[in-house]
Design an enzyme around this catalytic site. Structure first.
Site, PDB file in Angstrom:
ATOM      1  N   PRO A   1       0.855  -1.187   0.000  1.00 16.81           N
ATOM      2  CA  PRO A   1       0.000   0.000   0.000  1.00 16.81           C
ATOM      3  C   PRO A   1       0.889   1.234   0.000  1.00 16.81           C
ATOM      4  O   PRO A   1       1.811   1.334   0.807  1.00 16.81           O
ATOM      5  CB  PRO A   1      -0.756  -0.122   1.331  1.00 16.81           C
ATOM      6  CG  PRO A   1       0.136  -0.923   2.229  1.00 16.81           C
ATOM      7  CD  PRO A   1       0.898  -1.852   1.325  1.00 16.81           C
TER       8      PRO A   1
ATOM      9  N   CYS B   1       2.299   3.995   9.918  1.00 15.27           N
ATOM     10  CA  CYS B   1       2.574   5.259   9.221  1.00 15.27           C
ATOM     11  C   CYS B   1       3.322   6.225  10.139  1.00 15.27           C
ATOM     12  O   CYS B   1       2.873   6.521  11.245  1.00 15.27           O
ATOM     13  CB  CYS B   1       1.273   5.897   8.728  1.00 15.27           C
ATOM     14  SG  CYS B   1       1.592   7.447   7.862  1.00 15.27           S
TER      15      CYS B   1
ATOM     16  N   LYS C   1      -0.515  -3.989   9.463  1.00 16.01           N
ATOM     17  CA  LYS C   1       0.828  -3.656   8.982  1.00 16.01           C
ATOM     18  C   LYS C   1       1.523  -2.776  10.012  1.00 16.01           C
ATOM     19  O   LYS C   1       1.003  -1.742  10.422  1.00 16.01           O
ATOM     20  CB  LYS C   1       0.729  -2.939   7.630  1.00 16.01           C
ATOM     21  CG  LYS C   1       2.076  -2.682   6.990  1.00 16.01           C
ATOM     22  CD  LYS C   1       1.931  -2.520   5.487  1.00 16.01           C
ATOM     23  CE  LYS C   1       3.217  -2.134   4.808  1.00 16.01           C
ATOM     24  NZ  LYS C   1       3.622  -0.747   5.065  1.00 16.01           N
TER      25      LYS C   1
ATOM     26  N   GLN D   1      -6.915  -0.721   3.153  1.00 16.38           N
ATOM     27  CA  GLN D   1      -6.244  -0.389   4.408  1.00 16.38           C
ATOM     28  C   GLN D   1      -6.883   0.827   5.078  1.00 16.38           C
ATOM     29  O   GLN D   1      -7.146   1.841   4.427  1.00 16.38           O
ATOM     30  CB  GLN D   1      -4.763  -0.095   4.160  1.00 16.38           C
ATOM     31  CG  GLN D   1      -3.995   0.073   5.461  1.00 16.38           C
ATOM     32  CD  GLN D   1      -2.551   0.513   5.259  1.00 16.38           C
ATOM     33  OE1 GLN D   1      -2.287   1.597   4.772  1.00 16.38           O
ATOM     34  NE2 GLN D   1      -1.612  -0.353   5.638  1.00 16.38           N
TER      35      GLN D   1
ATOM     36  N   ARG E   1       8.409   0.497  -3.266  1.00 11.87           N
ATOM     37  CA  ARG E   1       9.042   1.493  -4.133  1.00 11.87           C
ATOM     38  C   ARG E   1       9.608   0.910  -5.416  1.00 11.87           C
ATOM     39  O   ARG E   1       9.587   1.566  -6.458  1.00 11.87           O
ATOM     40  CB  ARG E   1      10.120   2.244  -3.338  1.00 11.87           C
ATOM     41  CG  ARG E   1       9.522   3.190  -2.298  1.00 11.87           C
ATOM     42  CD  ARG E   1      10.556   3.651  -1.292  1.00 11.87           C
ATOM     43  NE  ARG E   1      11.070   2.533  -0.499  1.00 11.87           N
ATOM     44  CZ  ARG E   1      12.084   2.615   0.340  1.00 11.87           C
ATOM     45  NH1 ARG E   1      12.714   3.753   0.482  1.00 11.87           N
ATOM     46  NH2 ARG E   1      12.471   1.558   1.042  1.00 11.87           N
TER      47      ARG E   1
ATOM     48  N   GLY F   1       9.967  -4.200   2.958  1.00 13.36           N
ATOM     49  CA  GLY F   1      11.112  -3.306   3.104  1.00 13.36           C
ATOM     50  C   GLY F   1      12.309  -3.755   2.310  1.00 13.36           C
ATOM     51  O   GLY F   1      12.856  -4.830   2.540  1.00 13.36           O
TER      52      GLY F   1
END
Ligand SMILES: Cc1cc2nc3c(=O)[nH]c(=O)nc-3n(C[C@H](O)[C@H](O)[C@H](O)COP(=O)(O)O)c2cc1C
Length: 351
Positions: A23, A107, A146, A77, A232, A208
């Site tokens: 996400p 976050c 998450k 989410q 990413r 990650g």
């Protein structure tokens, strides 16, 4: 070598591959998710959706609850801090057709953490557990969470919070083992992912720095995670998903790149409307055309154009061979069968 084409499951939800598309706020629009599925992601996720926005029936927020037929399995989410309103928002997520409701307890952005949501919940395990159990009681679809490793550098709080959330009803955990303080600096410490895997009896997803097949294989093998999440690395580069899942490792042609970008532009305009889409899309031009694929001035030309029609014209002029590819892609994707919100008035609080 692990086979990433091996299915797995979160509760009753079957997931066909070991790759989950991350996400990402400002990125994970429907076009991104559908493309992710086409390129091998077994599960895709919406960006974080504000529970307060849902509660206030904010039109733009409700737009995030749109699910297309070819996105499944899909998680939506949520972020928020009040168990009651989170549970109500989760009911709307379920009604919208999502297969999973995912909770954002990671976050690090101040706008989110100052409201007690996101990574702040790692410091408040009681509240975090109350949120999960309220949602698990409110919906039939599985609840996933998450997490980051903790708020501060070196924190191991995820190893305390994570197992508590499973007891509270979480059917899966995703760990991005950076601290909130780290934001995106340093590296994701997947030794912590391995520890979390050993502490819980639900599937754990490792997030990650998964940028290649070699990295995905290494993280799966050393952590025991059920799947890897890619964020990413997939921005403007769906081909990396194919590479990670299948080891296809193929550099796309200019025509393929332009075709995917043109489809992405068209779909995003359909979803967000021309005005929002034209600003939203600018970062994607660099992502798609960079990596040495197109000369830099070309990308800069596109970014200053006002209309996406003009962008499409320039792209197709630069690679005319993309035209039949776009037509084929358009023909393959289902249209007009989106599941729009068909909720009882009471859920909206209207009427
Ligand atoms: C632009 C951007 C937006 C993100 N938005 C979210 C989000 O809405 N929810 C979430 O749980 N994580 C979010 N993340 C974190 C990613 O899901 C992922 O955990 C993180 O980027 C690490 O994975 P990567 O190295 O593969 O990018 C975001 C990351 C980026 C770069």
């Amino acid at each position: 070598m692990l086979d990433l084409r091996q299915p797995w499951a979160i509760g009753p939800v079957e997931i066909p591959t070991r790759l989950v598309l991350a996400p990402m706020a400002g990125v994970s629009v429907q076009a991104f998710r559908r493309q992710g599925r086409r390129f091998g992601a077994g599960l895709v996720c919406s960006e974080m959706v504000s529970c307060a926005g849902i509660e206030h029936r904010n039109e733009r927020t409700l737009g995030y609850l749109r699910v297309a037929a070819d996105e499944h399995p899909l998680a939506i989410q949520l972020f928020g801090s009040e168990p009651g309103s989170m549970a109500e928002a989760a009911r709307m997520v379920e009604a919208a057709g999502a297969d999973l409701v995912d909770l954002n307890f990671g976050c690090p952005v101040r706008k989110v953490t100052k409201t007690g949501a996101g990574a702040t919940l790692l410091d408040d395990p009681d509240r975090a557990a109350r949120i999960v159990s309220a949602i698990a009681a409110a919906v039939d679809i599985p609840v996933s969470v998450k997490l980051r490793r903790g708020l501060r550098n070196g924190s191991r709080d995820c190893l305390v919070v994570g197992p508590r959330l499973v007891v509270a009803g979480a059917a899966s955990l995703t760990l991005h083992p950076r601290s909130a303080q780290q934001m995106y600096t340093g590296t994701a410490d997947h030794a912590l992912t391995a520890e979390l895997v050993s502490l819980v009896d639900v599937p754990v997803v490792a997030s990650g720095d998964i940028v290649s097949r070699a990295k995905a294989q290494a993280v799966l093998a050393t952590t025991g995670a059920a799947a890897v999440m890619v964020g990413r690395a997939a921005q403007g580069n769906p081909w990396v998903l194919e590479e990670i899942v299948d080891g296809a490792g193929r550099e796309p042609s200019r025509e393929e790149i332009v075709a995917e970008l043109v489809l992405f532009v068209r779909e995003t305009v359909r979803e967000l409307g021309e005005r929002r889409a034209s600003g939203f899309l600018k970062k994607f031009y660099g992502w798609y055309l960079g990596r040495g694929r197109f000369p830099r001035p070309f990308k800069q030309e596109l970014v200053v154009l006002d209309s996406t029609e003009e962008v499409e014209r320039r792209l197709l002029a630069a690679a005319p061979g993309a035209i039949p590819l776009v037509e084929r892609l358009e023909a393959e994707i289902p249209s007009g069968d989106e599941v729009t919100l068909e909720l009882p008035i009471s859920v909206y609080g209207g009427g």
